[in-house]
Scaffold this motif. Structure first.
Motif, PDB file in Angstrom:
ATOM      1  N   SER A  10     -20.734-106.798   0.267  1.00 16.33           N
ATOM      2  CA  SER A  10     -19.434-106.262  -0.486  1.00 16.33           C
ATOM      3  C   SER A  10     -18.062-107.580  -0.981  1.00 16.33           C
ATOM      4  O   SER A  10     -18.534-108.858  -0.102  1.00 16.33           O
ATOM      5  N   GLY A  11     -17.601-107.252  -1.746  1.00 20.25           N
ATOM      6  CA  GLY A  11     -16.183-107.618  -2.049  1.00 20.25           C
ATOM      7  C   GLY A  11     -15.081-107.959  -1.410  1.00 20.25           C
ATOM      8  O   GLY A  11     -15.421-107.980   0.079  1.00 20.25           O
ATOM      9  N   HIS A  12     -13.933-108.817  -1.416  1.00 16.88           N
ATOM     10  CA  HIS A  12     -13.261-108.685  -0.658  1.00 16.88           C
ATOM     11  C   HIS A  12     -13.025-107.874   0.449  1.00 16.88           C
ATOM     12  O   HIS A  12     -12.272-107.172   1.364  1.00 16.88           O
ATOM     13  N   ALA A  13     -13.267-106.051  -0.157  1.00 17.22           N
ATOM     14  CA  ALA A  13     -11.870-104.483   0.559  1.00 17.22           C
ATOM     15  C   ALA A  13     -13.269-103.340   0.239  1.00 17.22           C
ATOM     16  O   ALA A  13     -13.764-102.784  -0.567  1.00 17.22           O
ATOM     17  N   PRO A  14     -14.179-103.764   1.547  1.00 18.69           N
ATOM     18  CA  PRO A  14     -15.289-102.782   1.329  1.00 18.69           C
ATOM     19  C   PRO A  14     -14.791-101.304   2.401  1.00 18.69           C
ATOM     20  O   PRO A  14     -15.724-100.910   2.071  1.00 18.69           O
ATOM     21  N   LEU A  15     -13.431-101.860   2.675  1.00 18.42           N
ATOM     22  CA  LEU A  15     -12.402 -99.818   2.824  1.00 18.42           C
ATOM     23  C   LEU A  15     -12.627 -99.557   1.468  1.00 18.42           C
ATOM     24  O   LEU A  15     -12.764 -98.009   1.014  1.00 18.42           O
ATOM     25  N   PHE A  16     -12.735 -99.986  -0.212  1.00 19.96           N
ATOM     26  CA  PHE A  16     -13.504 -99.267  -0.904  1.00 19.96           C
ATOM     27  C   PHE A  16     -14.416 -98.894  -1.664  1.00 19.96           C
ATOM     28  O   PHE A  16     -15.349 -98.237  -1.786  1.00 19.96           O
ATOM     29  N   SER A  17     -15.362 -99.840  -1.440  1.00 18.73           N
ATOM     30  CA  SER A  17     -16.405-100.508  -2.158  1.00 18.73           C
ATOM     31  C   SER A  17     -17.500-100.032  -1.045  1.00 18.73           C
ATOM     32  O   SER A  17     -18.776 -99.504  -1.662  1.00 18.73           O
ATOM     33  N   ASP A  18     -17.368 -99.939  -0.134  1.00 16.54           N
ATOM     34  CA  ASP A  18     -18.457 -99.322   1.071  1.00 16.54           C
ATOM     35  C   ASP A  18     -17.334 -98.911   2.264  1.00 16.54           C
ATOM     36  O   ASP A  18     -17.693 -98.574   3.286  1.00 16.54           O
ATOM     37  N   PRO A  19     -17.307 -97.875   2.062  1.00 17.20           N
ATOM     38  CA  PRO A  19     -16.837 -96.967   3.114  1.00 17.20           C
ATOM     39  C   PRO A  19     -17.675 -96.793   4.188  1.00 17.20           C
ATOM     40  O   PRO A  19     -17.118 -96.836   5.418  1.00 17.20           O
ATOM     41  N   PHE A  20     -19.073 -96.098   3.594  1.00 23.32           N
ATOM     42  CA  PHE A  20     -20.119 -95.470   4.731  1.00 23.32           C
ATOM     43  C   PHE A  20     -20.602 -96.385   5.958  1.00 23.32           C
ATOM     44  O   PHE A  20     -20.164 -96.778   6.725  1.00 23.32           O
ATOM     45  N   VAL A  21     -20.654 -97.915   5.247  1.00 22.67           N
ATOM     46  CA  VAL A  21     -21.551 -98.646   5.762  1.00 22.67           C
ATOM     47  C   VAL A  21     -19.661 -99.016   6.694  1.00 22.67           C
ATOM     48  O   VAL A  21     -20.197 -99.534   8.372  1.00 22.67           O
ATOM     49  N   LEU A  22     -18.649 -99.637   6.113  1.00 25.78           N
ATOM     50  CA  LEU A  22     -17.765 -99.988   7.381  1.00 25.78           C
ATOM     51  C   LEU A  22     -16.859 -99.160   8.034  1.00 25.78           C
ATOM     52  O   LEU A  22     -16.828 -99.460   9.020  1.00 25.78           O
ATOM     53  N   SER A  23     -17.303 -97.970   8.046  1.00 21.13           N
ATOM     54  CA  SER A  23     -16.803 -96.925   8.919  1.00 21.13           C
ATOM     55  C   SER A  23     -17.754 -96.789   9.805  1.00 21.13           C
ATOM     56  O   SER A  23     -16.882 -96.660  11.448  1.00 21.13           O
ATOM     57  N   GLY A  24     -18.758 -96.756  10.065  1.00 21.48           N
ATOM     58  CA  GLY A  24     -19.684 -97.192  10.814  1.00 21.48           C
ATOM     59  C   GLY A  24     -19.916 -97.921  11.583  1.00 21.48           C
ATOM     60  O   GLY A  24     -19.861 -98.058  12.592  1.00 21.48           O
ATOM     61  N   LEU A  25     -19.464 -99.682  10.683  1.00 20.98           N
ATOM     62  CA  LEU A  25     -19.629-100.436  11.681  1.00 20.98           C
ATOM     63  C   LEU A  25     -17.709-100.439  12.955  1.00 20.98           C
ATOM     64  O   LEU A  25     -17.916-100.914  14.135  1.00 20.98           O
ATOM     65  N   LEU A  26     -17.640 -99.842  12.474  1.00 19.42           N
ATOM     66  CA  LEU A  26     -16.229 -99.455  13.492  1.00 19.42           C
ATOM     67  C   LEU A  26     -16.224 -98.442  14.503  1.00 19.42           C
ATOM     68  O   LEU A  26     -15.816 -98.256  15.285  1.00 19.42           O
ATOM     69  N   VAL A  27     -17.182 -97.814  14.151  1.00 24.46           N
ATOM     70  CA  VAL A  27     -17.861 -96.448  15.061  1.00 24.46           C
ATOM     71  C   VAL A  27     -18.080 -97.984  15.729  1.00 24.46           C
ATOM     72  O   VAL A  27     -18.052 -97.535  17.404  1.00 24.46           O
ATOM     73  N   LYS A  28     -19.139 -98.182  15.631  1.00 21.63           N
ATOM     74  CA  LYS A  28     -20.025 -99.553  16.158  1.00 21.63           C
ATOM     75  C   LYS A  28     -19.148-100.256  17.532  1.00 21.63           C
ATOM     76  O   LYS A  28     -19.175-100.560  19.009  1.00 21.63           O
ATOM     77  N   ALA A  29     -18.069-100.342  16.895  1.00 19.28           N
ATOM     78  CA  ALA A  29     -16.980-101.835  17.366  1.00 19.28           C
ATOM     79  C   ALA A  29     -16.271-101.187  18.715  1.00 19.28           C
ATOM     80  O   ALA A  29     -15.795-101.553  20.458  1.00 19.28           O
ATOM     81  N   ALA A  30     -16.269 -99.525  18.202  1.00 16.24           N
ATOM     82  CA  ALA A  30     -16.123 -98.796  19.506  1.00 16.24           C
ATOM     83  C   ALA A  30     -16.565 -98.693  20.845  1.00 16.24           C
ATOM     84  O   ALA A  30     -16.132 -98.595  22.081  1.00 16.24           O
ATOM     85  N   ASN A  31     -17.338 -99.208  20.910  1.00 11.24           N
ATOM     86  CA  ASN A  31     -18.249 -99.266  21.959  1.00 11.24           C
ATOM     87  C   ASN A  31     -18.359-100.501  22.563  1.00 11.24           C
ATOM     88  O   ASN A  31     -18.681-100.363  23.742  1.00 11.24           O
ATOM     89  N   PHE A  32     -17.386-101.407  22.172  1.00 14.51           N
ATOM     90  CA  PHE A  32     -16.820-102.279  22.997  1.00 14.51           C
ATOM     91  C   PHE A  32     -16.294-102.452  23.941  1.00 14.51           C
ATOM     92  O   PHE A  32     -15.283-102.990  24.831  1.00 14.51           O
ATOM     93  N   ILE A  33     -15.022-100.826  23.863  1.00  9.45           N
ATOM     94  CA  ILE A  33     -14.111-100.642  24.622  1.00  9.45           C
ATOM     95  C   ILE A  33     -14.705-100.371  26.082  1.00  9.45           C
ATOM     96  O   ILE A  33     -15.525 -99.270  26.118  1.00  9.45           O
ATOM     97  N   GLU A  34     -14.126-101.372  27.187  1.00  9.57           N
ATOM     98  CA  GLU A  34     -13.924-100.923  28.502  1.00  9.57           C
ATOM     99  C   GLU A  34     -13.880 -99.411  28.994  1.00  9.57           C
ATOM    100  O   GLU A  34     -12.152 -98.885  28.847  1.00  9.57           O
ATOM    101  N   CYS A  35     -14.997 -98.544  29.710  1.00 13.40           N
ATOM    102  CA  CYS A  35     -14.271 -96.722  30.469  1.00 13.40           C
ATOM    103  C   CYS A  35     -14.637 -96.667  31.592  1.00 13.40           C
ATOM    104  O   CYS A  35     -16.286 -97.275  31.621  1.00 13.40           O
ATOM    105  N   ASN A  36     -14.725 -96.804  32.106  1.00 11.45           N
ATOM    106  CA  ASN A  36     -15.427 -95.747  33.820  1.00 11.45           C
ATOM    107  C   ASN A  36     -15.160 -94.533  33.408  1.00 11.45           C
ATOM    108  O   ASN A  36     -14.680 -93.609  33.129  1.00 11.45           O
TER     109      ASN A  36
END
Length: 303
Positions: free
Chosen positions: A277-303
């Motif tokens: 995408s260009g500079h603003a995937p929050l506009f142009s690719d929201p499905f892809v970006l939101s999916g990657l944000l969910v993937k990033a959540a997996n880096f949170i340590e939890c017990n």
């Protein structure tokens, strides 16, 4: 006629599936959407642990506002995530005069106040777009224990901010760098920057559909003096304790891919993703970006 009747429901369910998969990707949900289940491997042992549902805090870039995240917020909230979108000082619906903002510390104060008021037991996923990356780094140094993951979306990711001329070359869009001394802040709550208004949206025309560009032109406000933003300098090493994820934008004409790559080399994140995408995937690719944000959540340590 019968073919049309068949095609419509098929397309409807296909779109629904794509949306569901994009947001779900990377995590496994519990039925009540209060917690979610994650599979963790420790040596030969694999276990399922119940983690608190992540809370996303989204920070806009220069001249933008919380409104820029409307697509991402809608997608994440639909699937049970808690989402907070902030306006930095003089941005969005904050009624401060941008020309009165004299320092990056003052500009970023709304985020710092928000983080200070969080419970000591809560960890958020802090996401910054473009110059919002500076805000993320600043907060990571001051509230590292409250940030589970720091995510930079085509963001300015500099460990110590703008300490050197090379930092400026890597982290400032080229058209803004050439206008540092010519930029004129325009007083008034509804006045965009006369210096950057045209170049910003001309260069950023690849953000997506034309209506997104029109919306940006209608809601864009003058940012603080550029010298205030470039004055962002951070001391100490606290931000290294926060896992970082970088989302590159391959066709970016604002913060160019070479600049993003230079920052990644100097301060390597835990994980890097690339969006077509260009500079603003929050506009142009929201499905892809939101999916990657969910993937990033997996880096949170939890017990």
């Amino acid at each position: 006629m019968s073919q049309r009747v068949f095609t419509f429901p098929f397309l409807f369910f296909l779109v629904l599936f794509v949306i569901s998969f994009s947001v779900w990707y990377g995590s496994e949900w519990s039925d009540d959407h209060v917690d979610y289940l994650r599979v963790i491997s420790e040596g030969r042992i694999t276990k399922r642990v119940r983690c608190p549902m992540p809370h996303f805090v989204l920070v806009h870039g220069y001249g933008g506002g919380a409104w820029q995240w409307y697509k991402i917020r809608a997608l994440l909230e639909t699937y049970g995530y808690k989402v907070t979108c902030l306006d930095l000082k003089s941005a969005g619906i904050d009624r401060s005069d941008a020309c009165e903002v004299r320092s990056f510390e003052e500009y970023n104060k709304p985020l710092i106040n928000f983080m200070a008021n969080l419970s000591d037991h809560e960890k958020v996923i802090l996401v910054g777009h473009s110059a919002g990356g500076l805000s993320v780094t600043d907060a990571s140094r001051k509230f590292g224990k409250k940030i589970g993951v720091a995510v930079y979306v085509a963001g300015t990711m500099l460990e110590h901010g703008f300490m050197t001329d090379q930092d400026k070359k890597d982290g400032i869009p080229y058209y803004a760098l050439s206008n540092l001394n010519n930029y004129k802040c325009v007083s008034g709550l509804d006045q965009p920057s006369t210096t950057l208004k045209h170049s910003r949206y001309q260069i950023n025309a690849n953000i997506g559909p034309q209506e997104e560009e029109v919306l940006g032109l209608m809601l864009h406000r003058s940012g603080p003096p550029l010298k205030a933003i470039v004055g962002a300098q951070f001391e100490g090493d606290g931000a290294d304790d926060v896992p970082r994820v970088y989302i590159m934008t391959r066709y970016d004409h604002v913060l160019r891919p070479a600049q993003q790559a230079a920052m990644i080399r100097k301060w390597a994140p835990l994980k890097t993703y690339v969006v077509e995408s260009g500079h603003a995937p929050l506009f142009s690719d929201p499905f892809v970006l939101s999916g990657l944000l969910v993937k990033a959540a997996n880096f949170i340590e939890c017990n």
